[in-house]
Design a protein around this motif. Structure first.
Motif, PDB file in Angstrom:
ATOM      1  N   ASP A 194       0.849  -1.196   0.000  1.00  0.00           N
ATOM      2  CA  ASP A 194       0.000   0.000   0.000  1.00  0.00           C
ATOM      3  C   ASP A 194       0.884   1.245   0.000  1.00  0.00           C
ATOM      4  OD1 ASP A 194      -2.531  -1.324   0.118  1.00  0.00           O
ATOM      5  OD2 ASP A 194      -2.129  -1.774   2.223  1.00  0.00           O
ATOM      6  N   ILE A 195       0.577   2.158  -0.922  1.00  0.00           N
ATOM      7  CA  ILE A 195       1.341   3.399  -1.050  1.00  0.00           C
ATOM      8  C   ILE A 195       0.374   4.573  -1.068  1.00  0.00           C
ATOM      9  CG2 ILE A 195       3.032   4.670  -2.426  1.00  0.00           C
ATOM     10  CD1 ILE A 195       3.722   1.983  -3.788  1.00  0.00           C
ATOM     11  N   ASP A 196       0.670   5.584  -0.272  1.00  0.00           N
ATOM     12  CA  ASP A 196      -0.229   6.745  -0.202  1.00  0.00           C
ATOM     13  C   ASP A 196       0.573   8.043  -0.273  1.00  0.00           C
ATOM     14  OD1 ASP A 196      -2.943   7.981   0.446  1.00  0.00           O
ATOM     15  OD2 ASP A 196      -1.690   8.806   2.043  1.00  0.00           O
ATOM     16  N   PHE A 197       0.121   8.942  -1.154  1.00  0.00           N
ATOM     17  CA  PHE A 197       0.687  10.285  -1.251  1.00  0.00           C
ATOM     18  C   PHE A 197      -0.401  11.272  -0.852  1.00  0.00           C
ATOM     19  CE2 PHE A 197       2.811   7.694  -4.405  1.00  0.00           C
ATOM     20  CZ  PHE A 197       4.151   8.046  -4.301  1.00  0.00           C
ATOM     21  N   THR A 198      -0.168  12.027   0.200  1.00  0.00           N
ATOM     22  CA  THR A 198      -1.117  13.053   0.624  1.00  0.00           C
ATOM     23  C   THR A 198      -0.384  14.381   0.705  1.00  0.00           C
ATOM     24  OG1 THR A 198      -2.434  11.475   1.906  1.00  0.00           O
ATOM     25  CG2 THR A 198      -2.719  13.811   2.408  1.00  0.00           C
ATOM     26  N   ILE A 199      -0.821  15.363  -0.082  1.00  0.00           N
ATOM     27  CA  ILE A 199      -0.181  16.674  -0.097  1.00  0.00           C
ATOM     28  C   ILE A 199      -1.070  17.657   0.644  1.00  0.00           C
ATOM     29  CG2 ILE A 199       0.664  18.572  -1.525  1.00  0.00           C
ATOM     30  CD1 ILE A 199       0.357  15.104  -3.020  1.00  0.00           C
ATOM     31  N   LYS A 200      -0.512  18.261   1.685  1.00  0.00           N
ATOM     32  CA  LYS A 200      -1.216  19.289   2.454  1.00  0.00           C
ATOM     33  C   LYS A 200      -0.318  20.508   2.549  1.00  0.00           C
ATOM     34  CE  LYS A 200      -3.916  16.090   5.331  1.00  0.00           C
ATOM     35  NZ  LYS A 200      -4.209  15.652   6.731  1.00  0.00           N
ATOM     36  N   GLU A 201      -0.763  21.600   1.927  1.00  0.00           N
ATOM     37  CA  GLU A 201      -0.004  22.851   1.891  1.00  0.00           C
ATOM     38  C   GLU A 201       1.396  22.593   1.332  1.00  0.00           C
ATOM     39  OE1 GLU A 201      -0.247  24.461   5.814  1.00  0.00           O
ATOM     40  OE2 GLU A 201      -2.357  25.010   5.611  1.00  0.00           O
ATOM     41  N   ASP A 202       2.444  22.828   2.127  1.00  0.00           N
ATOM     42  CA  ASP A 202       3.808  22.713   1.622  1.00  0.00           C
ATOM     43  C   ASP A 202       4.448  21.356   1.934  1.00  0.00           C
ATOM     44  OD1 ASP A 202       3.665  25.276   0.659  1.00  0.00           O
ATOM     45  OD2 ASP A 202       4.594  26.184   2.420  1.00  0.00           O
ATOM     46  N   PHE A 203       3.668  20.420   2.457  1.00  0.00           N
ATOM     47  CA  PHE A 203       4.253  19.152   2.879  1.00  0.00           C
ATOM     48  C   PHE A 203       3.596  17.959   2.182  1.00  0.00           C
ATOM     49  CE2 PHE A 203       5.743  21.885   6.243  1.00  0.00           C
ATOM     50  CZ  PHE A 203       6.976  21.350   6.579  1.00  0.00           C
ATOM     51  N   LEU A 204       4.420  16.954   1.936  1.00  0.00           N
ATOM     52  CA  LEU A 204       3.950  15.667   1.436  1.00  0.00           C
ATOM     53  C   LEU A 204       3.978  14.674   2.584  1.00  0.00           C
ATOM     54  CD1 LEU A 204       3.345  13.402  -0.696  1.00  0.00           C
ATOM     55  CD2 LEU A 204       5.823  13.247  -1.008  1.00  0.00           C
ATOM     56  N   PHE A 257       5.636  -3.885   7.771  1.00  0.00           N
ATOM     57  CA  PHE A 257       6.705  -2.898   7.901  1.00  0.00           C
ATOM     58  C   PHE A 257       6.177  -1.610   7.280  1.00  0.00           C
ATOM     59  CE2 PHE A 257      10.576  -0.660   6.709  1.00  0.00           C
ATOM     60  CZ  PHE A 257      11.381  -0.860   7.824  1.00  0.00           C
ATOM     61  N   VAL A 258       6.129  -0.529   8.065  1.00  0.00           N
ATOM     62  CA  VAL A 258       5.503   0.717   7.625  1.00  0.00           C
ATOM     63  C   VAL A 258       6.501   1.863   7.708  1.00  0.00           C
ATOM     64  CG1 VAL A 258       3.604   2.339   7.981  1.00  0.00           C
ATOM     65  CG2 VAL A 258       3.271  -0.102   8.458  1.00  0.00           C
ATOM     66  N   VAL A 259       6.590   2.616   6.609  1.00  0.00           N
ATOM     67  CA  VAL A 259       7.437   3.803   6.564  1.00  0.00           C
ATOM     68  C   VAL A 259       6.548   5.014   6.326  1.00  0.00           C
ATOM     69  CG1 VAL A 259       9.273   5.003   5.328  1.00  0.00           C
ATOM     70  CG2 VAL A 259       9.436   2.536   5.685  1.00  0.00           C
ATOM     71  N   LYS A 260       6.739   6.054   7.146  1.00  0.00           N
ATOM     72  CA  LYS A 260       6.011   7.303   6.978  1.00  0.00           C
ATOM     73  C   LYS A 260       7.012   8.447   6.882  1.00  0.00           C
ATOM     74  CE  LYS A 260       1.775   5.916   9.419  1.00  0.00           C
ATOM     75  NZ  LYS A 260       0.812   6.244  10.487  1.00  0.00           N
ATOM     76  N   LEU A 261       6.802   9.281   5.876  1.00  0.00           N
ATOM     77  CA  LEU A 261       7.695  10.410   5.669  1.00  0.00           C
ATOM     78  C   LEU A 261       6.876  11.674   5.474  1.00  0.00           C
ATOM     79  CD1 LEU A 261      10.536  11.629   5.124  1.00  0.00           C
ATOM     80  CD2 LEU A 261      10.161  11.105   2.708  1.00  0.00           C
ATOM     81  N   LYS A 262       7.134  12.659   6.322  1.00  0.00           N
ATOM     82  CA  LYS A 262       6.577  13.991   6.133  1.00  0.00           C
ATOM     83  C   LYS A 262       7.725  14.865   5.644  1.00  0.00           C
ATOM     84  CE  LYS A 262       4.885  18.022   8.682  1.00  0.00           C
ATOM     85  NZ  LYS A 262       4.613  18.611  10.029  1.00  0.00           N
ATOM     86  N   ILE A 263       7.565  15.466   4.470  1.00  0.00           N
ATOM     87  CA  ILE A 263       8.679  16.206   3.877  1.00  0.00           C
ATOM     88  C   ILE A 263       8.176  17.439   3.152  1.00  0.00           C
ATOM     89  CG2 ILE A 263       8.610  14.862   1.718  1.00  0.00           C
ATOM     90  CD1 ILE A 263      11.709  15.056   1.745  1.00  0.00           C
ATOM     91  N   LYS A 264       8.954  18.512   3.250  1.00  0.00           N
ATOM     92  CA  LYS A 264       8.587  19.777   2.605  1.00  0.00           C
ATOM     93  C   LYS A 264       8.800  19.667   1.103  1.00  0.00           C
ATOM     94  CE  LYS A 264       9.137  24.761   3.152  1.00  0.00           C
ATOM     95  NZ  LYS A 264       9.845  25.834   3.902  1.00  0.00           N
ATOM     96  N   VAL A 265       7.793  20.019   0.317  1.00  0.00           N
ATOM     97  CA  VAL A 265       7.880  19.903  -1.134  1.00  0.00           C
ATOM     98  C   VAL A 265       7.621  21.240  -1.823  1.00  0.00           C
ATOM     99  CG1 VAL A 265       7.333  17.457  -1.259  1.00  0.00           C
ATOM    100  CG2 VAL A 265       5.463  19.117  -1.169  1.00  0.00           C
ATOM    101  N   ALA A 266       7.652  22.318  -1.058  1.00  0.00           N
ATOM    102  CA  ALA A 266       7.413  23.656  -1.640  1.00  0.00           C
ATOM    103  C   ALA A 266       8.666  24.196  -2.291  1.00  0.00           C
ATOM    104  CB  ALA A 266       6.929  24.602  -0.558  1.00  0.00           C
TER     105      ALA A 266
END
Length: 266
Positions: A194-204, A257-266
């Motif tokens: 399972d892969i999820d991309f959620t973009i909120k404001e300046d972060f992915l 096994f779960v990986v979560k990444l919050k990263i600035k994409v602006a």
């Protein structure tokens, strides 16, 4: 320098070589010599301080340029860590499809070509558009699906706008490859990723989950390190982003096994 100054003043200006002194001075006295030496010492000290400051700034710039070059070299090395086994296996699959005269052959070759073009030419800059990164990931997944056929189920979702968003190239692809390497290749039977991309404001907000390796030996090793690929990603994040611009979370249990990444994409 005192002797030269005395003679120049005596013969070219005035015989009173120390007009600002307490008495008329027409010879090289001890008081005159000491006073002149102290004055010259101020000048020498000032010039030396300027020279040392310039040398320090030049050395600091040289060290900074060297560190920058080393960081860029390390980043290039880390970006090149996509497993060559993936390409070997994909080429073998293409060969099998060609022997079977499958209609999928040309489509798979095109996707492999697009993926290789991206890795070779689109990863030279520090940032790449998020749209291109996701397209590269989709090509990678499509190629993996050919390898694993119906045993592999990949669910990928995207929410939010990816327009005008940028990210370090093949950063997310490393997570995808890691999931296939440990979650698919080391498991028998049907596997779901399972892969999820959620973009909120300046972060992915990126999340990927895969089953734990079925082999006990692989599972123990994977639990400790999360795979070499993830270690490389951690280094790339530390080198390429400020601490406040990302947050990486890795969790695992007996099944997932779960990986979560919050990263600035602006």
């Amino acid at each position: 320098m005192v002797i030269i100054k005395f003679n120049l003043t005596y013969y070219l200006v005035s015989t009173n070589v120390w007009p600002e002194g307490p008495v008329i001075t027409e010879s090289l006295t001890l008081n005159y010599t000491i006073d002149m030496m102290i004055g010259e010492l101020y000048v020498v000290t000032f010039v030396t301080a300027i020279k040392m400051t310039l040398d320090f700034l030049e050395e600091h710039k040289r060290v900074a340029d060297l560190e920058k070059a080393q960081l860029e070299t390390e980043l290039l090395f880390l970006k090149s860590q996509i497993s060559p086994h993936f390409f070997f296996n994909t080429l073998n699959n293409i060969n099998s499809l060609a022997l079977e005269k499958s209609n999928k052959t040309s489509k798979i070759i095109l996707k492999l070509s697009e993926l290789m073009r991206y890795l070779l030419y689109e990863t030279k800059h520090k940032r790449q558009t998020l749209a291109n990164e996701i397209l590269c990931i989709q090509n990678y997944i499509d190629l993996e699906k050919v390898r694993h056929d119906e045993q592999l189920e990949v669910n990928m979702s995207i929410s939010g706008s990816i327009q005008d968003k940028v990210i370090a190239p093949i950063l997310l692809l490393s997570f995808i490859e890691n999931a296939f390497k440990h979650g698919v290749n080391k498991n028998i039977g049907n596997v779901k990723i399972d892969i999820d991309f959620t973009i909120k404001e300046d972060f992915l907000y990126f999340t990927i989950s895969n089953p734990m390796p079925s082999n006990t030996k692989h599972k123990k090793r994977f639990n400790k390190t999360g795979g070499i690929g993830l270690e490389n990603v951690k280094k790339r994040l530390a080198l390429g982003y400020n601490r406040n611009d990302y947050k990486l979370t890795i969790k695992s249990d007996k099944e997932l096994f779960v990986v979560k990444l919050k990263i600035k994409v602006a």
